[in-house]
Motif scaffolding. Structure first.
Motif, PDB file in Angstrom:
ATOM      1  N   UNK A  52       0.272  13.386  -6.555  1.00  0.00           N
ATOM      2  CA  UNK A  52       1.479  13.992  -7.125  1.00  0.00           C
ATOM      3  C   UNK A  52       2.386  14.529  -6.024  1.00  0.00           C
ATOM      4  N   UNK A  53       1.807  15.174  -5.025  1.00  0.00           N
ATOM      5  CA  UNK A  53       2.620  15.697  -3.924  1.00  0.00           C
ATOM      6  C   UNK A  53       3.296  14.586  -3.133  1.00  0.00           C
ATOM      7  N   UNK A  54       2.633  13.444  -3.028  1.00  0.00           N
ATOM      8  CA  UNK A  54       3.211  12.316  -2.305  1.00  0.00           C
ATOM      9  C   UNK A  54       4.184  11.520  -3.162  1.00  0.00           C
ATOM     10  N   UNK A  55       4.207  11.804  -4.466  1.00  0.00           N
ATOM     11  CA  UNK A  55       5.076  11.070  -5.369  1.00  0.00           C
ATOM     12  C   UNK A  55       4.601   9.660  -5.626  1.00  0.00           C
ATOM     13  N   UNK A  56       3.272   9.480  -5.653  1.00  0.00           N
ATOM     14  CA  UNK A  56       2.669   8.156  -5.791  1.00  0.00           C
ATOM     15  C   UNK A  56       1.750   8.146  -7.005  1.00  0.00           C
ATOM     16  N   UNK A  83       0.846  -1.179   0.000  1.00  0.00           N
ATOM     17  CA  UNK A  83       0.000   0.000   0.000  1.00  0.00           C
ATOM     18  C   UNK A  83       0.884   1.233   0.000  1.00  0.00           C
ATOM     19  N   UNK A  84       0.750   2.084  -1.002  1.00  0.00           N
ATOM     20  CA  UNK A  84       1.668   3.199  -1.127  1.00  0.00           C
ATOM     21  C   UNK A  84       1.128   4.510  -0.570  1.00  0.00           C
ATOM     22  N   UNK A  85      -0.176   4.732  -0.575  1.00  0.00           N
ATOM     23  CA  UNK A  85      -0.703   5.982  -0.026  1.00  0.00           C
ATOM     24  C   UNK A  85      -2.190   5.845   0.272  1.00  0.00           C
TER      25      UNK A  85
END
Length: 232
Positions: free
Chosen positions: A157-161, A6-8
């Motif tokens: 986008x802000x989380x880089x995901x 789970x990435x975000x």
């Protein structure tokens, strides 16, 4: 394993982390009363979760200047934050447990709300949850509110995901639609709307406290067209 799969997780706020609808209703009712309009609860429920400019146009009409709309919205939000500061807020069942659990697993988290940033910060401060999120996306940061997917895409986008590596937690049909349009899995909590209005989500539960330990991992593995999950 959980943090790798789970990435975000992108959280809506009102109706998911807290139920501050009564504060919003009181703040809007007093604000519209100053404009000579009585806000009924049915109209409030129908518009709850939308951007302020959309709500104001719905109740007062679309003929107001942008400056007047902004002033009315600002007056309402001041009333709302005063209520939060004076009367406090409690998290909805399971919310804080899941926030801390995901934080311990190293899962990036964001709040994505139509609320102004000052409101988001006030609520998270009241909950003692400010440090659990890597970014916040507020209503004034996007031109179109939910069901437009821009706010969720901005958070990813802000989380880089990548969007397909995100799970959204929502309570409103517009938020569920925004998640779907963003290409993200969606968990819906039936706190402010009946389950049937949230049927487009991948999983609908009555409470976050009902979720099994592997809930977000199961959501992360979802593919388009999969049968909705159940079991909570």
């Amino acid at each position: 394993m959980a943090a790798q799969m789970l990435l975000a997780v992108l959280w809506d706020m009102d109706g998911v982390l807290v139920d501050s609808a009564p504060y919003h209703y009181r703040a809007w009712k007093d604000t519209f009363a100053e404009e000579g309009v009585l806000l009924d609860e049915a109209t409030f429920r129908r518009t709850f979760g939308q951007r302020n400019d959309t709500i104001i146009a719905d109740v007062l009409g679309s003929g107001l200047s942008p400056e007047r709309v902004a002033a009315i919205g600002a007056a309402k939000e001041r009333r709302y934050r005063a209520l939060v500061a004076r009367e406090g807020l409690s998290p909805l069942p399971g919310a804080m447990e899941w926030l801390h659990r995901l934080h311990r697993r190293g899962v990036p988290q964001a709040v994505v709300s139509s609320a102004p940033r000052e409101n988001i910060e006030a609520v998270l401060g009241a909950l003692g949850a400010s440090d659990l999120f890597q970014t916040l996306v507020s209503g004034e940061e996007v031109e179109q509110g939910k069901p437009d997917p821009t706010s969720f895409l901005l958070a990813a986008r802000r989380l880089g995901v990548l969007p397909e590596h995100c799970v959204v937690v929502e309570d409103a049909p517009a938020g569920v639609e925004a998640a779907r349009r963003a290409g993200m899995a969606c968990l819906a909590v039936a706190t402010t709307h009946p389950r049937e209005r949230l049927a487009a989500a991948d999983w609908v539960v009555e409470s976050l406290a009902d979720l099994p330990e592997d809930a977000f991992e199961r959501l992360r593995r979802r593919l388009p067209g999969d049968v909705p999950l159940s079991g909570a």
